[in-house]
Enzyme design. Structure first.
Site, PDB file in Angstrom:
ATOM      1  N   THR A  70       0.784  -1.211   0.000  1.00 38.71           N
ATOM      2  CA  THR A  70       0.000   0.000   0.000  1.00 38.71           C
ATOM      3  C   THR A  70       0.829   1.280   0.000  1.00 38.71           C
ATOM      4  O   THR A  70       0.671   2.123  -0.865  1.00 38.71           O
ATOM      5  CB  THR A  70      -0.926   0.006   1.225  1.00 38.71           C
ATOM      6  N   THR A  99      -3.654 -12.325 -14.312  1.00 34.95           N
ATOM      7  CA  THR A  99      -2.858 -12.563 -15.530  1.00 34.95           C
ATOM      8  C   THR A  99      -3.341 -11.677 -16.659  1.00 34.95           C
ATOM      9  O   THR A  99      -4.488 -11.266 -16.672  1.00 34.95           O
ATOM     10  CB  THR A  99      -2.986 -14.032 -15.967  1.00 34.95           C
TER      11      THR A  99
END
Lengths: 408, 408
Positions: free
Chosen positions: B195, B408
């Protein structure tokens, strides 16, 4: 749940247990013509118990219901949808009391035997003219069959897509006892809808303190283990009524069939809670998170609820992404200790993490599994015997659409 | 912030304080050609301090950096993006240590004077061949001007839309002292990104314990008061380096200009924290929640963070919906006591709730305000002197799109 000592009654409803009538109608609180006022009536004084929202801002009906439940008995529950009667001040309280007194008068029961529940917009006053005329017509709508229960279950819904009912039967002291429930879930397409209302009826003869203890215990592992968006409403209420008309024996914690009754009662609560999660705002998947091996039960509960409430986990499920990194990261911020090097995570039967190490898994199989209706996330820790299961739903475009919709 | 005793240096960066060089390059960790490896180098041993994520699952680089910071000094910080080196086991630890030793060798400093930070995918091993070749080329990329800082600020970004920098100057003991910072925010378009990373440089001569205490205090009211989605990452790290090359006087808590330095340092942290919230995933609005009149500071913090983290409040802001019911409901579940009948809520200058009662407000004006870039929610309680401000962003379709994207 192992070997059940109860059976599910298909098509059963809150009127299936002996002594209960129910019904509903449209009185004008909803902009549509859907039902928005309903009641359950018990032909005898029912042993009753309730649990309420923990939100500090509690709607007026909760106060009125607490008062009615002081003696642990109820004859009726009156419910409206379309308006939560929350943050409405003294007028809101007066309206809730009038709703109770008018319902009592028309149903021919004592005021203190009537519970009141509301769900809908926060901060707007009830249209009492609609409520008054609706309550006057409500008694003739009540019946003890499936039709009345159907009207009731429809009337308590807000933006729920489907009604939520459950009914089970078991044998207590050689006699058939029935437990049924109805609930409304989280729909917030109109801002500030209340989240959850639940009603459980049974014809078992349960003592008040035992019913309350059971209600609290069952709520703890069912309704309190679901989250749709982490926002606790101002109107949550779950009420249980026991008519005692089935079976001669009073059912207490000492009764040999008590454990079976607890299982059956908990099944009803779990079924309704899972139905609420599955029908959460914009939900495309039901998510079930099972945690085991935690230091203790509270730790397991914290971890399960943190994972099922994580926006990133919810988004990943929506995207059918076998995203264990978000799951373990959520577990790591749950605020409870765990052995971070001994975590196993599986999605359905597909192991993705073993001993905190990635497992090479079949992405295609995982994708296929995650595209299914229900996603089970299993987290096994090595810290103790603590177990817990939590339910939620995925975070979808529809959730944003529903909740970003302007109020008007 | 009242009368500032510091000035903002437009265009300033982490290399503006005396003694610091920075730079970055692309070594192949990111699929794109964007920078993914960077360093800050101090020409003298800098007094250094750091704060780390509270997530139980901490990435390997955090352990290495803790070790380097044991003596409170650093010469360099090396950072990669594109891979968090988290949940990567012993190999991940070995890679983090090699990253430190290789950086030390190429930069000509001691291993224990090098901190390591990573941000990116969880659970994948670092491509060390890329890291090795990148570190070999990194020294020639470092410079003490704006160009090097630009390359550094770009290299630490993941899916951030904009680089995040801040620089301020003040006078300490009659001499100019500069404080600057760079940070990366929450981008999670590729699952499991870490983060937050933050780097603060100053040429003040601050003692290590004072720098750490200041860093902790500043973090508490800035970086720890922002939320994008409530998910705490495994890699959060904020490092401060003080070269001591400006001003002859050591700057301690007893120094008459300490308070001014604290204000200036906190400004840098607040600016970077707000920039992260504004650039949160899919964000269309910066949300600032100011709570006052709470029982105490902790209560104010809990209420502010609960409101700014509420999915319903965030969705309402995205929808430009003046939805005070969600704000008060969030406050009511913050887990701290409050006088529920004395709550005032305003959106910008528009009062929507007074004494917990709805105020008739201009919906058109509210809509116009909420469609602006920044939304300020002010909550006034009547329970004490507790105050806190929290920052976040709205919940948008893009947030769901970004985080539902398949890996992906």
């Amino acid at each position: 749940m192992g070997q059940e000592r109860y059976t599910v009654v298909e098509g059963g409803s809150v009127t299936t247990p002996k002594g209960f009538k129910a019904g509903g109608l449209h009185c004008g609180l909803k902009k549509t013509d859907r039902n928005d006022l309903a009641a359950i009536l018990c032909e005898v004084p029912a042993t009753a118990a309730a649990v309420y929202t923990t939100n500090l801002f509690q709607a007026a009906p909760l106060q009125v219901t607490r008062e009615s439940l002081a003696d642990g008995r109820l004859r009726a529950v009156v419910v409206n949808s379309g308006n939560a009667n929350a943050c409405t001040g003294e007028q809101g309280e007066a309206d809730a009391y009038e709703m109770r007194s008018a319902a009592a008068r028309h149903l021919g029961v004592a005021e203190r035997d009537v519970a009141v529940a509301s769900t809908g917009v926060i901060g707007e006053l009830l249209k009492m003219d609609c409520v008054r005329s609706g309550l006057a017509q409500l008694p003739e709508k009540l019946d003890g069959g499936a039709a009345g229960a159907e009207q009731f279950s429809q009337a308590i819904l807000t933006t729920d897509l489907v009604k939520k009912e459950c009914c089970v039967r078991l044998t207590v002291g050689g006699e058939a006892v029935t437990i049924a429930g109805a609930a409304k879930g989280s729909g917030m397409i109109h801002p500030n809808m209340a989240t959850m209302l639940g009603f459980v009826t049974t014809d078992a003869a349960v003592a008040g303190e035992d019913l309350l203890a059971l209600l609290r215990a069952a709520t703890d592992t069912t309704f309190n283990m679901i989250t749709v968006d982490g926002d606790t409403s101002t109107n949550d209420m779950l009420i249980a009524l026991a008519s005692g008309l089935a079976g001669r024996e009073p059912l207490t914690r000492q009764h040999p069939d008590w454990a079976a009754f607890v299982e059956a009662f908990t099944h009803v609560c779990r079924h309704l809670a899972m139905a609420i999660a599955r029908d959460g705002e914009g939900a495309a998947h039901l998510i079930e998170v099972r945690v085991s091996g935690a230091a203790d039960r509270d730790a397991a509960r914290a971890i399960a609820k943190t994972i099922v409430g994580s926006s990133l986990v919810k988004s990943a499920v929506f995207g059918a992404d076998a995203n264990w990194g978000r799951i373990i990261a959520a577990a790591g911020r749950a605020g409870v200790p765990m052995s971070t090097d001994r975590v196993d995570i599986a999605l359905g039967g597909i192991e993705v993490l073993k001993g905190s190490r990635p497992v090479a898994f079949d992405e295609a199989a995982a994708l296929a599994y995650l595209q299914g209706d229900t996603v089970e996330i299993t987290v096994k820790l090595a810290d103790g015997e603590g177990e817990a299961t939590a339910w939620g739903c995925d975070l979808t475009y529809d959730y944003v659409r529903i909740n970003a919709a302007y109020r008007t």
